[in-house]
Motif scaffolding. Structure first.
Motif, PDB file in Angstrom:
ATOM      1  N   GLN A 251      -7.714   0.412  -6.576  1.00 38.31           N
ATOM      2  CA  GLN A 251      -7.955  -1.007  -6.789  1.00 38.31           C
ATOM      3  C   GLN A 251      -8.006  -1.315  -8.277  1.00 38.31           C
ATOM      4  O   GLN A 251      -7.493  -2.353  -8.732  1.00 38.31           O
ATOM      5  CB  GLN A 251      -9.264  -1.438  -6.118  1.00 38.31           C
ATOM      6  N   ILE A 254      -4.479  -1.567  -9.509  1.00 41.43           N
ATOM      7  CA  ILE A 254      -3.868  -2.856  -9.167  1.00 41.43           C
ATOM      8  C   ILE A 254      -4.363  -3.942 -10.123  1.00 41.43           C
ATOM      9  O   ILE A 254      -3.577  -4.733 -10.661  1.00 41.43           O
ATOM     10  CB  ILE A 254      -4.203  -3.221  -7.706  1.00 41.43           C
ATOM     11  N   LYS A 281       2.565  -0.137  -6.030  1.00 42.74           N
ATOM     12  CA  LYS A 281       3.016  -0.152  -4.635  1.00 42.74           C
ATOM     13  C   LYS A 281       2.341   0.985  -3.865  1.00 42.74           C
ATOM     14  O   LYS A 281       1.892   0.797  -2.726  1.00 42.74           O
ATOM     15  CB  LYS A 281       4.535  -0.010  -4.561  1.00 42.74           C
ATOM     16  N   ARG A 284      -1.328   0.067  -3.273  1.00 35.68           N
ATOM     17  CA  ARG A 284      -1.514  -0.899  -2.180  1.00 35.68           C
ATOM     18  C   ARG A 284      -1.356  -0.234  -0.815  1.00 35.68           C
ATOM     19  O   ARG A 284      -2.083  -0.564   0.137  1.00 35.68           O
ATOM     20  CB  ARG A 284      -0.514  -2.054  -2.323  1.00 35.68           C
TER      21      ARG A 284
END
Length: 295
Positions: A251, A254, A281, A284
């Motif tokens: 996280q 990201i 990517k 996620r």
């Protein structure tokens, strides 16, 4: 027909002739159960086991269990009577042992279609997971994984079992002798858009050894594995579940890239590493995987 399925970390074998084990199976917290009509059932009890499993299926599904059944193979084909007996609403599919290649998978798929028709189930509702236990099936793993009814393939390497005998390797706890085989199964499954399943650790009480073997399979790209005993389930589930630390790390990755993109950049240094959209990517996907096990 869709062959996508929610990820399964742990498939727990349950002997189909043991009613007490079938009654307790839901308590193991495995992602899915494999009600076994094959090797764990003595020949004299096969018919009784089939009837018992057929009777228990609705009860287990009502408890929220994901149900698969490993059927028997006769001299020339898979057992149609087994397939007809388990063709019930809510059953996800069957496991087939020792296919020689894609032709056996196709034959079993045709038998599933016949059973679906007899049971008034939608065509394609029952799926099929092959246990790749012959040298030829391992060589043709990709061709097998491509079948529309197949959502996963299994490359299991239990000590002194079918795969070891087929390939003539000598089993070790470290697994060096089977690393290529497992990687081949992972590559074939992923190339076909399916899930690769590993296992089996048959030293039931050696949970430390199981944890190491599961972590190794996960590193190779396996998405889950077969369990022989309820006490193995927690260790296996833990191995295939992203940790809280993993989730926080990804996280953060990201968030770092999103902040960089606001400033007009396509990459960023994160935790000492170069990160761009490809890494995010992956991040996620891992977070989505973790979330799928909490639903």
């Amino acid at each position: 027909m869709t062959t996508q399925m929610k990820p399964i970390r742990s498939f727990l074998f349950v002997p189909g002739n043991k009613e007490s084990m079938l009654d307790k199976a839901a308590n193991a917290r495995a992602d899915a159960l494999i009600l076994d009509l094959e090797d764990s059932v003595p020949p004299a009890e096969k018919l009784a086991a089939r009837a018992l499993v057929a009777r228990k299926i609705p009860e287990l599904i009502a408890q929220g269990q994901r149900i698969w059944v490993r059927i028997n193979r006769t001299a020339h084909i898979y057992d149609l009577d087994d397939i007809v007996a388990i063709a019930q609403p809510g059953v996800e599919g069957i496991f087939i042992s020792k296919p020689w290649g894609p032709e056996d998978v196709h034959m079993a798929a045709c038998m599933l279609a016949e059973a679906e028709t007899r049971a008034n189930l939608p065509l394609g509702s029952l799926r099929l997971i092959p246990l790749l236990e012959t040298a030829r099936s391992l060589q043709l793993a990709f061709e097998i994984a491509q079948h529309e009814r197949v959502p996963a393939i299994v490359g299991a390497t239990a000590k002194n079992a079918d795969v070891g005998r087929a390939l003539k390797y000598v089993w070790t706890a470290e697994g060096r002798e089977s690393e290529y085989m497992k990687s081949r199964v992972v590559m074939a499954a992923r190339a076909a858009g399916k899930q690769p399943i590993g296992g089996i650790w048959q030293q039931i009480k050696d949970l430390e050894g199981l944890a190491k073997a599961s972590a190794f399979d996960r590193q190779l790209g396996m998405s889950g594995e077969l369990a022989l005993h309820p006490m193995q389930v927690e260790t296996i589930n833990r191995a295939y579940t992203p940790t809280a630390e993993d989730i926080a790390y990804y996280q953060g990755m990201i968030d770092a890239l999103e902040e960089a993109q606001k400033q007009g950049r396509a990459s960023v240094m994160y935790d000492g590493e170069h990160i761009d959209i490809a890494h995010v990517k992956t991040a996620r996907e891992i977070i989505a995987l973790a979330q799928s096990f909490n639903r």
